[in-house]
Design an enzyme around this catalytic site. Structure first.
Site, PDB file in Angstrom:
ATOM      1  N   SER A  81     -25.496  11.848   0.747  1.00 57.14           N
ATOM      2  CA  SER A  81     -26.309  13.015   1.103  1.00 57.14           C
ATOM      3  C   SER A  81     -26.914  13.663  -0.135  1.00 57.14           C
ATOM      4  CB  SER A  81     -25.450  14.053   1.836  1.00 57.14           C
ATOM      5  OG  SER A  81     -24.386  14.497   1.003  1.00 57.14           O
ATOM      6  N   HIS A 129     -28.279   8.210   6.437  1.00 55.38           N
ATOM      7  CA  HIS A 129     -27.566   9.478   6.295  1.00 55.38           C
ATOM      8  C   HIS A 129     -27.256  10.059   7.665  1.00 55.38           C
ATOM      9  CE1 HIS A 129     -27.515  13.944   5.022  1.00 55.38           C
ATOM     10  NE2 HIS A 129     -26.298  13.429   4.968  1.00 55.38           N
ATOM     11  N   GLU A 184     -31.017  10.174   9.038  1.00 50.15           N
ATOM     12  CA  GLU A 184     -32.132  10.032   8.103  1.00 50.15           C
ATOM     13  C   GLU A 184     -32.114   8.613   7.542  1.00 50.15           C
ATOM     14  OE1 GLU A 184     -32.777  14.456   6.235  1.00 50.15           O
ATOM     15  OE2 GLU A 184     -31.078  13.299   5.490  1.00 50.15           O
ATOM     16  N   ASN A 235     -31.649  18.539   3.767  1.00 45.76           N
ATOM     17  CA  ASN A 235     -31.091  19.313   2.662  1.00 45.76           C
ATOM     18  C   ASN A 235     -32.154  19.820   1.696  1.00 45.76           C
ATOM     19  OD1 ASN A 235     -28.365  19.439   3.330  1.00 45.76           O
ATOM     20  ND2 ASN A 235     -27.973  17.400   2.510  1.00 45.76           N
TER      21      ASN A 235
END
Length: 519
Positions: free
Chosen positions: A140, A161, A173, A211
């Site tokens: 991540s 991910h 992802e 993120n």
């Protein structure tokens, strides 16, 4: 997806290279912590034979037992047939050595977040599995490109991910590194989709989609707190009850872990060479240094110790609503308030120009625009915050300066109370809370799309599914208007001339496009 990408995907699918990995093929998971177990369970339920490997002896066997226990609970809840559970258990095979993963069609890694550890693992795996085996990392925070840099065949390496808990959350992802082959990314995407997930494509950028784009949700709340605009409980309440977010940033970071959240923020900031848009918070750093990491330590922004009282948001006492108001011009993203006021029995007079609500005493009630009430010496200004849906919102924040009369502030409070809202009076903070947060989310999202990180559709999907936003940031930006966002950020930039709030070029362009002002 660009036309070139679409053509590449079509070609890959035509020769079978982009097809999902069939359930008759083995999937291996390396690393048997929470994420590793979750990914293994997803592949197992999808029908694959799954091999579990962990460098620590005995952990793979314990992980298999834990997964079996979760399958039992699915049967008890009626979400899995007992016969399917039994078959899945037979397909779950702990491995004592990497050599036992040789027949895998896909290996997903979920080990320690250290580049050297991951590179060493994949270098060993590359010598073990066949050349057509897809290699994937669940990282991540690390660069997919950097991990693949140690490989002989980096083209087959991708990021997959998953979000925790992997069996429950739908988003995955699919990250393409600099050397990732299009066919490998397409195959990984198709496999995640076949597993019942909602995959999104993105390039290898710090934080990937979620993120990266989510940073302002935490950062703007922390900035308001640091400037003594409001306390954590009030900021959380405003973002939940007015902004429509599932959780406020303070309670959410307590759940995630302050150390984890702060580390992600710092990683993204450092990876972007200290870009001020991603700057970490000193207040959060001090919280981490104090050992108050959230729920797991019993104390974060809030206390979770037994018997601790939950802080309540500031809520203004009852105030009398004005009988009549004057709405000057269009209220932009807050225009729906006019109908709500009329339905509440308040007489509304419409006049041209201005874009504000005129109060009986001469004060003006304005939607947050990036300025502050104290800047207006000859005019009393009360600001109110943006809401995701003013009709459904249960709380509205308002702010005023010391020069604003108590009468104007009370009229503003009473006006929102008359349409059924609780009101939080906060400090004279430019851009308030929800407005500046939404503007920054939309700005960072637009910049990510324009830099080729992901498509607008995938960014919005990722933010809705990955962090439960009430709308995708680009969808939200289009709804309130990118011109409004650009103007608000421009005003914030004047008051905080660090570059943090300078609107991205893509945000400015979208604002011009909305007005047809393209020459």
């Amino acid at each position: 997806m660009t036309a070139t990408d679409a053509a590449a995907e079509a070609a890959a699918q035509a020769d079978g290279a982009g097809a999902a990995i069939g359930p008759d093929r083995t999937v291996a998971v390396v690393g048997t912590g929470t994420m590793g177990q979750g990914i293994a369970q997803v592949a197992l339920v999808a029908g694959h034979r799954v091999r579990l490997y962990d460098a620590v002896p005995g952990r793979a066997e314990k992980a298999a037992e834990a997964i079996g226990g979760r399958l039992d609970r699915l049967v008890q809840k009626g979400r899995l047939e007992a016969v399917a559970r039994d078959a899945a258990r037979e397909r779950l095979l702990p491995a004592a050595d990497l050599a036992e993963l040789a027949d895998s069609a896909l290996v997903v890694e979920a080990v320690l977040e250290r580049l050297d550890v991951k590179q060493e693992l994949f270098t060993a795996l590359e010598k073990t599995v066949a050349e057509d085996c897809l290699l994937a990392t669940n990282t991540s925070s690390l660069s997919v490109t950097a991990i693949a840099g140690a490989l002989r065949l980096p083209g087959r390496f991708v990021g997959l991910h998953f979000f925790n808990p992997a069996p429950l959350l739908p988003l995955v992802e699919v990250v393409s590194g600099f050397a990732t082959d299009q066919a490998a990314a397409t195959r990984a995407y198709a496999t995640a989709k076949a597993w019942g997930k909602t995959p999104v494509r993105c390039s290898d950028t710090p934080g990937f989609i979620v993120n990266r784009v989510a940073r302002p949700f935490y950062a703007e709340a922390l900035r308001v707190y640091e400037e003594r605009g409001a306390d954590p409980a009030t900021i959380d309440a405003v973002l939940r009850e007015s902004g429509g977010f599932r959780m406020g940033p303070f309670e959410l970071t307590d759940l995630i872990g302050q150390d984890v959240n702060e580390a992600v923020t710092r990683s993204v900031w450092e990876s972007f060479f200290h870009d001020p848009k991603f700057m970490p918070s000193l207040a959060q750093r001090r919280l981490v240094e104090s050992g108050r990491l959230g729920r797991k330590t019993g104390q974060g922004w809030f206390s979770y110790e037994e018997g601790a009282e939950r802080p309540v948001p500031h809520t203004a006492p009852s105030a009398e609503a004005p009988e009549a108001i004057t709405v000057r011009g269009d209220l932009g993203p807050a225009e729906e308030l006019v109908e709500l006021f009329e339905e509440a029995g308040i007489k509304v007079r419409r006049k041209r120009g201005g874009g504000y609500i005129g109060l009986p005493g001469g004060g003006r009630l304005c939607l947050a625009d990036g300025e502050t009430s104290c800047e207006f010496y000859e005019q009393e200004i009360v600001y109110f915050d943006l809401a995701f849906d003013y009709a459904k919102a249960t709380r509205i924040a308002v702010s005023a300066s010391a020069t604003t009369s108590p009468e104007s502030l009370q009229q503003a409070v009473g006006l929102f109370q008359a349409i059924g809202k609780q009101v939080s009076v906060i400090g004279d903070i430019p851009g308030m809370i929800v407005a500046r947060t939404v503007a920054m989310l939309a700005d960072v999202a637009a910049d990510a799309v324009d830099r080729g990180v992901a498509s607008a559709e995938d960014v919005d999907t990722a933010m809705r599914l990955g962090v439960n936003y009430p709308a995708g940031p680009l969808e939200w930006g289009a709804e309130v208007g990118f011109q409004w966002i650009s103007d608000l950020l421009g005003s914030l930039h004047e008051r905080y001339p660090t570059g943090r709030y300078a609107p991205a070029l893509g945000t400015v362009r979208r604002g011009y496009e909305e007005n047809g002002d393209i020459r």
